[in-house]
Scaffold this active site. Structure first.
Site, short mmCIF file in Angstrom:
data_model
loop_
_atom_site.label_atom_id
_atom_site.label_comp_id
_atom_site.label_asym_id
_atom_site.label_seq_id
_atom_site.Cartn_x
_atom_site.Cartn_y
_atom_site.Cartn_z
CB CYS A 65 -0.93 -0.02 1.21
SG CYS A 65 -1.90 1.47 1.37
CB CYS A 125 -3.31 2.54 -1.57
SG CYS A 125 -3.40 0.91 -0.89
CE LYS A 141 -4.87 3.79 -6.27
NZ LYS A 141 -5.59 2.55 -6.18
CE1 TYR A 157 -6.89 -1.47 -6.73
CE2 TYR A 157 -7.67 -3.72 -6.88
CZ TYR A 157 -6.83 -2.78 -6.31
OH TYR A 157 -5.94 -3.15 -5.34
CD GLU A 199 -7.20 2.32 -9.04
OE1 GLU A 199 -8.06 2.51 -8.17
OE2 GLU A 199 -6.11 1.77 -8.79
CG HIS A 241 -28.91 23.22 -3.53
ND1 HIS A 241 -28.98 22.40 -4.63
CD2 HIS A 241 -29.05 24.50 -4.00
CE1 HIS A 241 -29.16 23.15 -5.72
NE2 HIS A 241 -29.20 24.41 -5.35
CD GLU A 283 -28.37 19.17 -4.22
OE1 GLU A 283 -29.37 19.53 -3.58
OE2 GLU A 283 -27.70 19.95 -4.93
C1 LIG Z 1 -1.11 -0.87 -7.60
C2 LIG Z 1 -1.95 -1.20 -6.38
C3 LIG Z 1 -2.90 -0.31 -5.97
C4 LIG Z 1 -3.67 -0.59 -4.84
N1 LIG Z 1 -4.62 0.33 -4.47
C5 LIG Z 1 -5.37 0.09 -3.38
C6 LIG Z 1 -6.33 1.05 -2.96
O1 LIG Z 1 -6.51 2.10 -3.57
N2 LIG Z 1 -7.04 0.78 -1.82
C7 LIG Z 1 -6.86 -0.39 -1.11
O2 LIG Z 1 -7.52 -0.58 -0.08
N3 LIG Z 1 -5.97 -1.33 -1.51
C8 LIG Z 1 -5.22 -1.11 -2.62
N4 LIG Z 1 -4.29 -2.04 -3.01
C9 LIG Z 1 -4.20 -3.32 -2.27
C10 LIG Z 1 -3.38 -3.14 -0.98
O3 LIG Z 1 -2.12 -2.61 -1.28
C11 LIG Z 1 -3.23 -4.48 -0.28
O4 LIG Z 1 -4.51 -5.04 -0.08
C12 LIG Z 1 -2.54 -4.36 1.06
O5 LIG Z 1 -1.27 -3.78 0.93
C13 LIG Z 1 -2.42 -5.75 1.72
O6 LIG Z 1 -1.70 -5.66 2.91
P1 LIG Z 1 -0.90 -6.92 3.45
O7 LIG Z 1 -0.42 -6.55 4.81
O8 LIG Z 1 -1.71 -8.14 3.31
O9 LIG Z 1 0.32 -7.12 2.46
P2 LIG Z 1 1.41 -6.11 1.93
O10 LIG Z 1 1.07 -4.70 2.20
O11 LIG Z 1 1.65 -6.50 0.52
O12 LIG Z 1 2.70 -6.46 2.79
C14 LIG Z 1 3.37 -7.68 2.68
C15 LIG Z 1 4.83 -7.43 2.99
O13 LIG Z 1 5.47 -8.68 3.19
C16 LIG Z 1 6.77 -8.62 2.65
N5 LIG Z 1 7.20 -10.00 2.45
C17 LIG Z 1 6.67 -10.92 1.61
N6 LIG Z 1 7.28 -12.11 1.78
C18 LIG Z 1 8.22 -11.94 2.74
C19 LIG Z 1 9.15 -12.82 3.37
N7 LIG Z 1 9.23 -14.10 3.03
N8 LIG Z 1 9.96 -12.30 4.31
C20 LIG Z 1 9.90 -11.01 4.67
N9 LIG Z 1 9.02 -10.15 4.12
C21 LIG Z 1 8.18 -10.61 3.18
C22 LIG Z 1 6.59 -7.81 1.40
O14 LIG Z 1 7.80 -7.25 0.97
C23 LIG Z 1 5.59 -6.75 1.86
O15 LIG Z 1 6.24 -5.61 2.36
C24 LIG Z 1 -3.48 -1.79 -4.12
C25 LIG Z 1 -2.51 -2.71 -4.55
C26 LIG Z 1 -1.76 -2.42 -5.67
C27 LIG Z 1 -0.73 -3.41 -6.12
#
Ligand SMILES: Cc1cc2nc3c(=O)[nH]c(=O)nc-3n(C[C@H](O)[C@H](O)[C@H](O)COP(=O)(O)OP(=O)(O)OC[C@H]3O[C@@H](n4cnc5c(N)ncnc54)[C@H](O)[C@@H]3O)c2cc1C
Length: 448
Positions: A43, A48, A51, A178, A182, A437, A442
């Site tokens: 994110c 997010c 983006k 999405y 976007e 308004h 509205e």
């Molecule tokens: C381009 C894009 C736009 C998005 N826009 C939106 C939006 O507008 N609104 C919204 O709500 N959501 C959006 N999302 C989705 C949102 O980013 C994810 O749903 C959210 O980040 C999920 O959180 P998470 O904690 O599950 O995983 P993540 O935030 O992906 O975190 C996982 C972390 O684990 C780390 N990792 C993975 N494997 C290992 C390992 N073996 N050892 C150590 N570290 C590791 C990764 O490097 C990463 O930092 C978007 C996603 C993308 C790709």
């Protein structure tokens, strides 16, 4: 004193992992979080946040044009991708620093290494160090899935798109979800010729049909091209450095950049989960119960890696509920009903609750109210884009079960209205509220 190195070891410092780590530490747990890339996760680092900043940057193209109709003498403006990109990346750096600081303020140890699971209570870091924890939380998120076609490596994904050297003049975007829509809007506003290639015959599956059809019509009107029911055959680099995208049917497409936005796969490959006895589903997602517990008692998972609802606020709630349940003595689950979601396209769209089709299938007797209007600002700007608001009502109870909209600021308006839908308010409750308004919102209380 426990014999484990930590009470909680989180793998992945993204939305879910950071929240879980911080809350568990607040409950008194000794916590470490392993992160292989950058603290903040998808994110903050490549989702997010960057983006949305690009969406803001892109929207100036329309604002500058419209401003002339509002009396502003706008000289010919040019766009510099490098300036925007560097400012966005600097903001990402700032947020990354804040996230690290936040963890350190809560006495959470950050381990800047990839981690894998070696057993129900054991984790191995990439450098070889073995650590034990009473509880392990898998919060590794998801990763872009790229179709396996010859030349796919010539394309980029959302992981790379924020770093590209030049804004492309011609871009092909693969996907219809999405992220694809976007970036179609973003690159179009920057002046690129955009072609969206999708394997099905529709965009934005899961969103209400009327709003996604409106986005398609507006996008077509702007000159964005769509190739539906299209499958990639191969991608080749041409002598001038550009790419030629060959599809199974139809003319090939030449472009400077190919962006794959073809879905996201739970990040479990090579994580050691199967060997530790953790059940995965056929997509590779960790199977969890309502308390985020996997098939192994000491291993939990939250966020995208569980492939429930892949959104940041959901991952955060799951991480929080997990920490309260396991370390705060307050078992909590997440309520997945009425999660609002948005597409930050140009114009944006947003929705909450049941689509019209879902409501008809689930409830049978449904009333639908729509407002199809040209926002006041668009009228003066000579912009031919109409907004569409749709309210879906259970005909038996008068309860509003779905709200869907496309138009300027739709996500901002919908977030507030989602409270009413979640609270189970009726169409009459909306009607009883006096209009503010003049506003676009509205329309929600004036639906006939
Ligand atoms: C381009 C894009 C736009 C998005 N826009 C939106 C939006 O507008 N609104 C919204 O709500 N959501 C959006 N999302 C989705 C949102 O980013 C994810 O749903 C959210 O980040 C999920 O959180 P998470 O904690 O599950 O995983 P993540 O935030 O992906 O975190 C996982 C972390 O684990 C780390 N990792 C993975 N494997 C290992 C390992 N073996 N050892 C150590 N570290 C590791 C990764 O490097 C990463 O930092 C978007 C996603 C993308 C790709």
């Amino acid at each position: 004193m426990s014999s484990f190195n930590y009470d909680l070891l989180v793998i992945g410092a993204g939305s879910g992992g950071v929240r879980a780590a911080r809350i568990a530490a607040g409950h008194g747990a000794r916590v470490a979080v392993a992160e292989e890339h950058r603290v903040g996760g998808t994110c903050v680092i490549r989702g997010c946040v960057p983006k949305k900043l690009l969406v803001y940057g892109a929207h100036f193209a329309e604002d500058l044009k419209d401003a002339r109709r509002f009396g502003w003498n706008v000289p010919k403006c040019t766009f510099d991708w490098t300036v925007l990109r560097n400012n966005v990346l600097a903001e990402v750096d700032r947020l990354n620093g804040l996230y690290r600081q936040n963890l350190s303020n809560h006495q959470v140890t950050v381990l800047d290494e990839r981690a894998t699971v070696a057993g129900p209570h054991e984790v191995v870091l990439a450098g070889g160090r073995r650590l034990t924890a009473k509880v392990i939380l898998i919060a590794t998120g998801a990763t872009p899935a790229v179709p396996s076609v010859p030349g796919a490596e010539l394309g980029i994904t959302s992981n790379e798109v924020f770093h590209i050297e030049h804004a492309p003049l011609r871009v092909v975007i693969a996907g219809g979800g999405y992220i694809a829509n976007e970036f179609a809007g973003i690159f179009h506003e920057f002046g690129a010729q955009v072609t969206l290639v999708n394997r099905s015959n529709q965009i934005l599956r899961g969103y209400d049909e009327s709003v996604r059809d409106r986005l398609l019509q507006i996008s077509l009107g702007k000159g964005i091209e769509f190739r539906f029911n299209a499958a990639f055959e191969r991608i080749v680099r041409q002598a001038d450095g550009s790419l030629r995208v060959h599809l199974k049917d139809g003319e090939p497409i030449d472009c400077d950049q190919l962006l794959f936005a073809t879905g996201r796969r739970p990040n479990t490959a090579g994580l050691g989960l199967e060997a530790a006895g953790v059940d995965l589903d056929d997509q590779g997602a960790v199977r969890v119960d309502e308390y985020n517990r996997s098939s192994v008692d000491s291993i939990y998972a939250v966020g995208d890696v569980t492939n429930r609802v892949q959104l940041t606020p959901v991952a955060i709630r799951e991480g929080h509920a997990f920490a309260d349940t396991v370390f705060g003595g307050t078992p909590r689950t997440v309520d997945y009903r009425c999660i609002p979601c948005a597409v930050f396209s140009h114009p944006p769209l947003a929705g909450v609750g049941l689509t019209e089709a879902q409501a008809r299938e689930q409830l049978g007797s449904v009333k639908v109210y729509t407002s199809d209007f040209r926002p006041m600002k668009n009228v003066l700007a000579n912009r031919d884009e109409r907004a569409l608001y749709k309210m879906v009502v259970d005909a038996d109870t008068d309860r509003v079960v779905g709200l869907h909209m496309i138009g300027p600021d739709a996500p901002e308006i919908l977030q507030a209205a989602a409270v009413a839908v979640k609270a189970g308010l009726t169409k009459q409750d909306f009607d009883d509220t006096v209009a503010l308004h003049p506003s676009m919102a509205e329309e929600l209380v004036l639906l006939k």
